[in-house]
Design a protein around this motif. Structure first.
Motif, PDB file in Angstrom:
ATOM      1  N   LYS A  16      -5.270 -11.847   5.421  1.00 52.92           N
ATOM      2  CA  LYS A  16      -4.901 -10.514   4.946  1.00 52.92           C
ATOM      3  C   LYS A  16      -5.665  -9.442   5.719  1.00 52.92           C
ATOM      4  CE  LYS A  16      -4.507  -7.872   0.629  1.00 52.92           C
ATOM      5  NZ  LYS A  16      -4.795  -7.863  -0.834  1.00 52.92           N
ATOM      6  N   SER A  19      -4.190  -9.140   9.239  1.00 55.15           N
ATOM      7  CA  SER A  19      -2.858  -8.514   9.210  1.00 55.15           C
ATOM      8  C   SER A  19      -2.964  -7.005   8.988  1.00 55.15           C
ATOM      9  CB  SER A  19      -1.989  -9.149   8.120  1.00 55.15           C
ATOM     10  OG  SER A  19      -2.467  -8.807   6.828  1.00 55.15           O
ATOM     11  N   PHE A  20      -3.933  -6.582   8.164  1.00 51.88           N
ATOM     12  CA  PHE A  20      -4.161  -5.152   7.965  1.00 51.88           C
ATOM     13  C   PHE A  20      -4.627  -4.507   9.273  1.00 51.88           C
ATOM     14  CE2 PHE A  20      -4.678  -4.027   3.226  1.00 51.88           C
ATOM     15  CZ  PHE A  20      -3.613  -4.848   2.880  1.00 51.88           C
ATOM     16  N   ILE A  22      -3.957  -5.441  12.307  1.00 56.90           N
ATOM     17  CA  ILE A  22      -2.845  -5.380  13.260  1.00 56.90           C
ATOM     18  C   ILE A  22      -1.961  -4.159  12.999  1.00 56.90           C
ATOM     19  CG2 ILE A  22      -0.722  -6.563  13.973  1.00 56.90           C
ATOM     20  CD1 ILE A  22      -2.235  -9.215  13.498  1.00 56.90           C
ATOM     21  N   LYS A  23      -1.908  -3.722  11.747  1.00 62.83           N
ATOM     22  CA  LYS A  23      -1.062  -2.581  11.380  1.00 62.83           C
ATOM     23  C   LYS A  23      -1.685  -1.224  11.729  1.00 62.83           C
ATOM     24  CE  LYS A  23       0.964  -5.141   7.503  1.00 62.83           C
ATOM     25  NZ  LYS A  23       1.004  -5.278   6.023  1.00 62.83           N
ATOM     26  N   LYS A  26      -0.096   1.559  14.071  1.00 68.07           N
ATOM     27  CA  LYS A  26       1.169   2.182  13.658  1.00 68.07           C
ATOM     28  C   LYS A  26       0.958   3.262  12.599  1.00 68.07           C
ATOM     29  CE  LYS A  26       3.459  -2.256  14.463  1.00 68.07           C
ATOM     30  NZ  LYS A  26       4.220  -3.367  13.835  1.00 68.07           N
ATOM     31  N   LEU A  27      -0.296   3.486  12.201  1.00 74.25           N
ATOM     32  CA  LEU A  27      -0.576   4.403  11.099  1.00 74.25           C
ATOM     33  C   LEU A  27      -1.149   5.715  11.598  1.00 74.25           C
ATOM     34  CD1 LEU A  27      -2.283   1.828   8.682  1.00 74.25           C
ATOM     35  CD2 LEU A  27       0.146   2.417   8.826  1.00 74.25           C
ATOM     36  N   GLU A  31      -3.495   7.442   6.860  1.00 74.74           N
ATOM     37  CA  GLU A  31      -3.092   6.082   6.495  1.00 74.74           C
ATOM     38  C   GLU A  31      -4.092   5.051   7.032  1.00 74.74           C
ATOM     39  OE1 GLU A  31       1.777   6.678   6.445  1.00 74.74           O
ATOM     40  OE2 GLU A  31       0.733   6.231   8.335  1.00 74.74           O
ATOM     41  N   GLN A  32      -4.590   5.298   8.261  1.00 74.71           N
ATOM     42  CA  GLN A  32      -5.623   4.416   8.819  1.00 74.71           C
ATOM     43  C   GLN A  32      -6.854   4.394   7.929  1.00 74.71           C
ATOM     44  OE1 GLN A  32      -6.806   5.330  12.802  1.00 74.71           O
ATOM     45  NE2 GLN A  32      -4.989   4.424  13.746  1.00 74.71           N
ATOM     46  N   LYS A  35      -6.245   2.320   4.891  1.00 71.80           N
ATOM     47  CA  LYS A  35      -6.179   0.889   5.215  1.00 71.80           C
ATOM     48  C   LYS A  35      -7.570   0.328   5.523  1.00 71.80           C
ATOM     49  CE  LYS A  35      -2.663  -0.699   5.458  1.00 71.80           C
ATOM     50  NZ  LYS A  35      -1.801  -1.322   4.407  1.00 71.80           N
ATOM     51  N   ASP A  62      -8.481  -4.467  19.993  1.00 67.01           N
ATOM     52  CA  ASP A  62      -7.448  -3.555  19.505  1.00 67.01           C
ATOM     53  C   ASP A  62      -8.049  -2.209  19.104  1.00 67.01           C
ATOM     54  OD1 ASP A  62      -5.661  -5.627  19.862  1.00 67.01           O
ATOM     55  OD2 ASP A  62      -5.786  -6.311  17.783  1.00 67.01           O
TER      56      ASP A  62
END
Length: 415
Positions: A16, A19-20, A22-23, A26-27, A31-32, A35, A62
């Motif tokens: 989890k 996966s967070f 990796i997103k 896109k934020l 939003e970042q 997250k 990343d």
């Protein structure tokens, strides 16, 4: 294996978290931030193995790209790494992913940029950047001297907050934890820290305003400086009473630990982790048993008890203590008083432990043989006083039956 090592990875939580991460590209900024706060909550649930695994994956690369391409702000970058750096230092994780991914260079640049800003300088952001860098890096000696001076002064300013509410204590703890990771190869002028560090330690001794981790961290920073400035010996041993303080802290921490219970998360592991950090601090201080007569006797007894208590459930801790005693005995071969302690009995117990600990046990056996050879050798260059001490030590060795034990070990080795 320790209870931490035996625990399996929490694959669901780790998956989890990744996966967070990796997103994040896109934020948008808000939003970042949300997250990352959720990811920090996940870190709070991880144990040492979980965090070690997370830090070994490619997320750092990343994040590196996001910052380089202005897709993550300095504020969000510090939010991401500040909590992770805290646990990295708490758990004594020696992962180099942060430096290998060039994030270390990026944080240096952000620190330089914010430090040189003439108007609207964000002091809180600058402190957070410094804490992030120092807690995450394995290369803390790479700053220019003037930047180091600024880092030390800034962190010590934070650490002198006297409020005892939880938020203030956490800020002080984070500052001192970051400060503790300035390694012994970094030369820091005594004028920059000694008065402040002395005040912090003495104030805590009177008012107990620091967390246990914060108090250990300020001692670690001071101990790191001793390697390049032997004049601190007097302050550490006699003025600030390091032996007495370390003993008290280790005893209090030991009372908080259920040695038989498997420690599921960081909150249960924290006391053991702080104890390991204390052992590192004690081991890394170039203070020799023979120069501390009467100063460390109670600490030595405390370490012996702690070694026995942790032997079955936290062998990393007990092995670290054994290794510290090995070094002290090697350094004290002509000081028979060390033979009066329980240290050699502890070595015997170590030798008799499970064969799974072959390395440590063989070191303990070799140490017995070393002591015996050292006491038996006729060292002509030694003066009358040294020879008398050596003779007395040999008599003590024989009196306690260690010579018979060594002879039996030698006999076993010939078979």
């Amino acid at each position: 294996m320790s209870s931490i090592a035996k625990k399996r990875l929490n694959r669901e939580l780790i998956g989890k978290f990744i996966s967070f991460g990796i997103k994040l590209p896109k934020l948008n900024e808000a939003e970042q931030k949300q997250k990352i706060m959720e990811m920090n909550g996940m870190i709070d649930e991880m144990n040492k193995n979980d965090l070690d695994y997370v830090m070994s994956v490619t997320l750092f690369g990343d994040i590196n790209e996001l910052i380089n391409h202005d897709k993550m702000t300095a504020e969000n970058a510090t939010l991401f790494f500040r909590n992770m750096g805290y646990f990295k230092l708490l758990f004594l994780i020696t992962d180099e992913s942060f430096d290998v991914s060039s994030l270390g260079d990026i944080f240096r640049r952000m620190i330089f940029k914010e430090k040189r800003r003439k108007e609207e300088k964000n002091e809180k952001l600058l402190i957070d950047l410094i804490e992030c860098f120092l807690s995450m890096t394995m290369e803390s000696e790479t700053f220019p001297k003037d930047v180091y001076s600024y880092c030390v002064s800034s962190l010590l300013n934070v650490a002198q907050i006297k409020e005892e509410n939880e938020e203030a204590q956490k800020e002080v703890e984070m500052a001192l934890l970051a400060l503790s990771n300035i390694n012994k190869h970094c030369r820091v002028e005594k004028e920059l820290y000694l008065n402040e560090v002395t005040e912090i330690i003495k104030y805590h001794q009177d008012h107990h305003n620091l967390t246990r981790l914060a108090y250990q961290s300020v001692w670690q920073f001071l101990g790191n400086r001793l390697d390049t400035d032997k004049s601190l010996n007097e302050v550490i041993v006699n003025e600030l009473h390091f032996g007495k303080e370390a003993k008290r802290e280790l005893e209090e921490l030991s009372k908080c630990v259920n040695w038989k219970k498997e420690k599921e998360n960081w909150k249960e592991q924290k006391e053991v982790s702080v104890m390991k950090r204390w052992i590192n601090t004690i081991s890394n201080m170039p203070l020799h048993y023979r120069t501390l007569k009467g100063k460390f006797d109670e600490l030595i007894c405390c370490l012996v008890k702690l070694c026995r208590a942790s032997r079955n459930d936290e062998p990393e801790l007990s092995d670290a203590i054994i290794k510290y005693f090995h070094r002290q005995v090697y350094l004290s071969i002509y000081d028979f008083s060390i033979l009066e302690s329980d240290i050699l009995v502890l070595f015997l117990e170590d030798i008799q432990q499970s064969t799974l600990k072959k390395t440590i046990s063989s070191e303990s056996l070799e140490l017995f043989l070393y002591i015996s050879r050292g006491l038996e050798d006729d060292v002509q260059q030694k003066g009358t006083k040294e020879k008398a001490l050596k003779r007395e030590a040999l008599e003590k060795f024989e009196e306690q039956g260690y010579e018979d034990i060594i002879n039996s070990f030698r006999h076993m080795g010939k078979k």
